[in-house]
Design a protein around this motif. Sequence first.
Motif, PDB file in Angstrom:
ATOM      1  N   ALA A  83       9.926  -6.830 -23.245  1.00 23.68           N
ATOM      2  CA  ALA A  83       8.710  -7.634 -23.138  1.00 23.68           C
ATOM      3  C   ALA A  83       8.069  -7.413 -21.777  1.00 23.68           C
ATOM      4  N   ALA A  84       6.761  -7.628 -21.695  1.00 23.99           N
ATOM      5  CA  ALA A  84       6.068  -7.466 -20.418  1.00 23.99           C
ATOM      6  C   ALA A  84       6.559  -8.461 -19.387  1.00 23.99           C
ATOM      7  N   GLN A  85       6.907  -9.692 -19.858  1.00 19.54           N
ATOM      8  CA  GLN A  85       7.434 -10.725 -18.963  1.00 19.54           C
ATOM      9  C   GLN A  85       8.596 -11.415 -19.641  1.00 19.54           C
ATOM     10  N   THR A  86       9.643 -11.673 -18.894  1.00 23.75           N
ATOM     11  CA  THR A  86      10.789 -12.417 -19.424  1.00 23.75           C
ATOM     12  C   THR A  86      11.072 -13.612 -18.530  1.00 23.75           C
ATOM     13  N   TRP A  87      11.762 -14.597 -19.102  1.00 27.94           N
ATOM     14  CA  TRP A  87      12.067 -15.840 -18.397  1.00 27.94           C
ATOM     15  C   TRP A  87      13.513 -15.856 -17.930  1.00 27.94           C
ATOM     16  N   SER A  88      13.770 -16.616 -16.917  1.00 26.82           N
ATOM     17  CA  SER A  88      15.128 -16.801 -16.419  1.00 26.82           C
ATOM     18  C   SER A  88      15.933 -17.623 -17.424  1.00 26.82           C
ATOM     19  N   THR A  89      17.167 -17.201 -17.658  1.00 27.67           N
ATOM     20  CA  THR A  89      18.046 -17.928 -18.573  1.00 27.67           C
ATOM     21  C   THR A  89      19.395 -18.163 -17.915  1.00 27.67           C
ATOM     22  N   VAL A  90      20.042 -19.246 -18.311  1.00 25.87           N
ATOM     23  CA  VAL A  90      21.423 -19.493 -17.914  1.00 25.87           C
ATOM     24  C   VAL A  90      22.142 -20.041 -19.132  1.00 25.87           C
ATOM     25  N   GLY A  91      23.193 -19.361 -19.541  1.00 25.15           N
ATOM     26  CA  GLY A  91      23.856 -19.743 -20.774  1.00 25.15           C
ATOM     27  C   GLY A  91      22.878 -19.672 -21.935  1.00 25.15           C
ATOM     28  N   ASN A  92      22.852 -20.698 -22.763  1.00 22.16           N
ATOM     29  CA  ASN A  92      21.997 -20.738 -23.951  1.00 22.16           C
ATOM     30  C   ASN A  92      20.742 -21.574 -23.732  1.00 22.16           C
ATOM     31  N   MET A  93      20.220 -21.529 -22.496  1.00 25.72           N
ATOM     32  CA  MET A  93      19.045 -22.321 -22.143  1.00 25.72           C
ATOM     33  C   MET A  93      18.191 -21.503 -21.182  1.00 25.72           C
ATOM     34  N   ASN A  94      16.860 -21.648 -21.271  1.00 28.21           N
ATOM     35  CA  ASN A  94      16.025 -20.930 -20.314  1.00 28.21           C
ATOM     36  C   ASN A  94      15.279 -21.900 -19.395  1.00 28.21           C
ATOM     37  N   GLU A  95      14.512 -21.348 -18.490  1.00 33.73           N
ATOM     38  CA  GLU A  95      13.875 -22.156 -17.451  1.00 33.73           C
ATOM     39  C   GLU A  95      12.825 -23.117 -17.990  1.00 33.73           C
ATOM     40  N   HIS A  96      12.430 -22.951 -19.252  1.00 30.97           N
ATOM     41  CA  HIS A  96      11.482 -23.872 -19.880  1.00 30.97           C
ATOM     42  C   HIS A  96      12.200 -24.964 -20.671  1.00 30.97           C
ATOM     43  N   SER A  97      13.500 -25.076 -20.494  1.00 30.52           N
ATOM     44  CA  SER A  97      14.336 -26.042 -21.225  1.00 30.52           C
ATOM     45  C   SER A  97      14.350 -25.772 -22.727  1.00 30.52           C
ATOM     46  N   LEU A  98      14.217 -24.520 -23.107  1.00 30.00           N
ATOM     47  CA  LEU A  98      14.440 -24.104 -24.495  1.00 30.00           C
ATOM     48  C   LEU A  98      15.936 -23.877 -24.675  1.00 30.00           C
ATOM     49  N   ILE A  99      16.495 -24.467 -25.722  1.00 30.78           N
ATOM     50  CA  ILE A  99      17.937 -24.388 -25.996  1.00 30.78           C
ATOM     51  C   ILE A  99      18.143 -23.764 -27.372  1.00 30.78           C
ATOM     52  N   ILE A 100      19.083 -22.835 -27.483  1.00 29.33           N
ATOM     53  CA  ILE A 100      19.443 -22.268 -28.782  1.00 29.33           C
ATOM     54  C   ILE A 100      20.960 -22.220 -28.919  1.00 29.33           C
ATOM     55  N   GLY A 101      21.459 -22.823 -29.985  1.00 24.59           N
ATOM     56  CA  GLY A 101      22.873 -22.721 -30.345  1.00 24.59           C
ATOM     57  C   GLY A 101      22.988 -22.146 -31.743  1.00 24.59           C
ATOM     58  N   GLU A 102      24.195 -21.904 -32.203  1.00 25.43           N
ATOM     59  CA  GLU A 102      24.365 -21.284 -33.529  1.00 25.43           C
ATOM     60  C   GLU A 102      25.692 -21.628 -34.155  1.00 25.43           C
ATOM     61  N   THR A 103      25.715 -21.508 -35.480  1.00 22.37           N
ATOM     62  CA  THR A 103      26.984 -21.434 -36.205  1.00 22.37           C
ATOM     63  C   THR A 103      26.820 -20.411 -37.329  1.00 22.37           C
ATOM     64  N   THR A 104      27.842 -19.630 -37.553  1.00 29.31           N
ATOM     65  CA  THR A 104      27.814 -18.607 -38.595  1.00 29.31           C
ATOM     66  C   THR A 104      28.310 -19.197 -39.896  1.00 29.31           C
ATOM     67  N   TYR A 105      27.547 -19.039 -40.987  1.00 26.14           N
ATOM     68  CA  TYR A 105      28.024 -19.530 -42.280  1.00 26.14           C
ATOM     69  C   TYR A 105      28.361 -18.387 -43.241  1.00 26.14           C
ATOM     70  N   GLY A 106      28.028 -17.182 -42.899  1.00 21.74           N
ATOM     71  CA  GLY A 106      28.432 -16.046 -43.729  1.00 21.74           C
ATOM     72  C   GLY A 106      27.514 -15.833 -44.919  1.00 21.74           C
ATOM     73  N   GLY A 107      27.652 -16.674 -45.930  1.00 23.25           N
ATOM     74  CA  GLY A 107      26.818 -16.547 -47.117  1.00 23.25           C
ATOM     75  C   GLY A 107      27.217 -15.392 -48.003  1.00 23.25           C
ATOM     76  N   ARG A 108      26.314 -14.968 -48.849  1.00 24.26           N
ATOM     77  CA  ARG A 108      26.611 -13.937 -49.852  1.00 24.26           C
ATOM     78  C   ARG A 108      26.878 -12.596 -49.172  1.00 24.26           C
ATOM     79  N   ALA A 109      28.037 -12.035 -49.464  1.00 24.64           N
ATOM     80  CA  ALA A 109      28.483 -10.819 -48.778  1.00 24.64           C
ATOM     81  C   ALA A 109      27.563  -9.641 -49.040  1.00 24.64           C
ATOM     82  N   GLU A 110      26.948  -9.584 -50.223  1.00 22.87           N
ATOM     83  CA  GLU A 110      26.115  -8.435 -50.554  1.00 22.87           C
ATOM     84  C   GLU A 110      24.808  -8.397 -49.759  1.00 22.87           C
ATOM     85  N   LEU A 111      24.512  -9.467 -49.000  1.00 25.30           N
ATOM     86  CA  LEU A 111      23.279  -9.514 -48.210  1.00 25.30           C
ATOM     87  C   LEU A 111      23.474  -9.005 -46.786  1.00 25.30           C
TER      88      LEU A 111
END
Length: 564
Positions: A83-111
């Motif tokens: 990207a032309a500009q990127t933001w500072s991040t620490v762990g799963n949060m960036n300097e704009h207080s955007l937070i992203i977490g995840e869990t994997t559920y797998g789902g249909r194997a053929e996908l």
Amino acid sequence: MKKRQLLLSAVALLAYGAVSACTNFIVTRGASTDGSVMVSYAADSHALYGALYHTAAGRYAPGTMMPVYEWDTGRYLRDIPQAAQTWSTVGNMNEHSLIIGETTYGGRAELADSTGGIDYGSLIYITLQRATTAREAIALIAELANTYGYASSGESFSIADPNEAWIMELIGKGYKDDGKGGNARRGIVWVARRIPDGYVSGHANQARITTFPLDDPENCLYAPDVISFAREMGYYEGPDRKFSFADAYCPADFATVRGCDARVWAFFRTVADGMDAYEDYAMGYNLKNRLPLWVKPRQKVSPKTVFDCMRDHYEGTPMDMTRDLGAGGHNCPYRWRPMDFEVDGVTYLNERATATQQTGFWFVGQARADRPADTGILWFGVDDAATSCLTPIFCSAQEVPECFSEKNGSMLSYSPTSAFWLFNRTTNFAYMRYDMISADIRKVTDKWENDHLALMESLPARIGMMSDEARRSYLTEVSVSTAQELFDRWQRLNSYLLIKYMDGNVKSEHGDVLSYLDGDGSSAHFVDNGNGRDIPDKIQFPGYNEKWKRAVAADNGEVLRVVK
């Protein structure tokens, strides 16, 4: 017979248990005591080294490329334009207080798409570098996966900013040769729902979004082909309005509910009324009694409550891991893998609770609309949430504490200055006599977290009228020095626990663990025999719990019985 069949189906849980092992809880602004949006996350993996990731903000010339490596394995996937500009991040949060977490559920194997160019972990960390709001993040995740192909299985994301919290669920489209050596199905199908303000939600390795509104873009976003693709694949035949994402792409069964959704139920029952009505669902016995996607808490939820919900082992429920014989003689709420065992042809499961021994790192992110975005807090910890501690890391921090650095140790190399190794050493010792040692650790954890939560409330007065640059420098210094203070305190705790509980005995003491840590940590803290030689007195031998003693007597009583 019905319950036996259900228990046998638990074997399916093993197939994806190694990678499907994370838990997210989400609290909206109107549901929290301080007006913050909160997201919790435990990165659970037997191979993940617990560390705090940091990327600096940057500006890049046209044509600059960035490599993409699969987060779980380190495998190189491809290069993509930077990207032309990127933001500072620490762990799963960036300097704009955007937070992203995840869990994997797998789902249909053929996908699954083996040709995909971007995995779920890269989607998180690249999006954090490029987006400023939850809605931007949702759009960017879809764009990246559709452009480069999705290399992972079904995934749920928690995506939050200071104003909104969303759940986004996605899965690939599998592989179909386009005749040119490429994938004609490249990309994902997905849906995202905004959690209503005043409510809480969560997900834990099972797809949670069922039906969703088709004409409410303010609160629900989705791929244009999310329903038509399910029809094409034969997953769904009914009307659009009754389409369920989870039922089409990740049908629930006993294993995924008992091993996954049950963790969300445990969180819900802690903060909301009426959740006992879903106990039969959580236990996998009544899949029609589906857990709601979100609930309204009985009262506003504090950050400390969220911290502690991440420490749950189903206490007070039929699945309580501290009560059955598997907990041993000291109520240890852990069951070593594999996740099932067989006796006389019948398969049984080991429960999978929110707190687990194989956590790499965990956090509770806080984003507040009433404060500058760069003062958002990532409460960060490593190892098992039940016997570790969170420390505040500001989302705009420009430096990672040495004790949390990716370069300080690894899963295959021990480092005496690594928090991950220190906390693991302490926790693995606690498993020996869990009922007593974990109680001492919890006293230290509670004091630390409560004290620092109070300190964070005084933050506005401390940063006052600082310039942006001065504020960022100050927040970085506080993040680093506080983390090091926690590391030093845990070193003293580790020594204390070894002295007190060595060899399964318990030394008597003057005061408790807090008085030891807050004092000089000298031998005078422990009771001695009064002869000035540091020889302990009044050593205690607590023995084992009643259930364990009765089990041993039943198993080998004829040999062990004392003859009068």
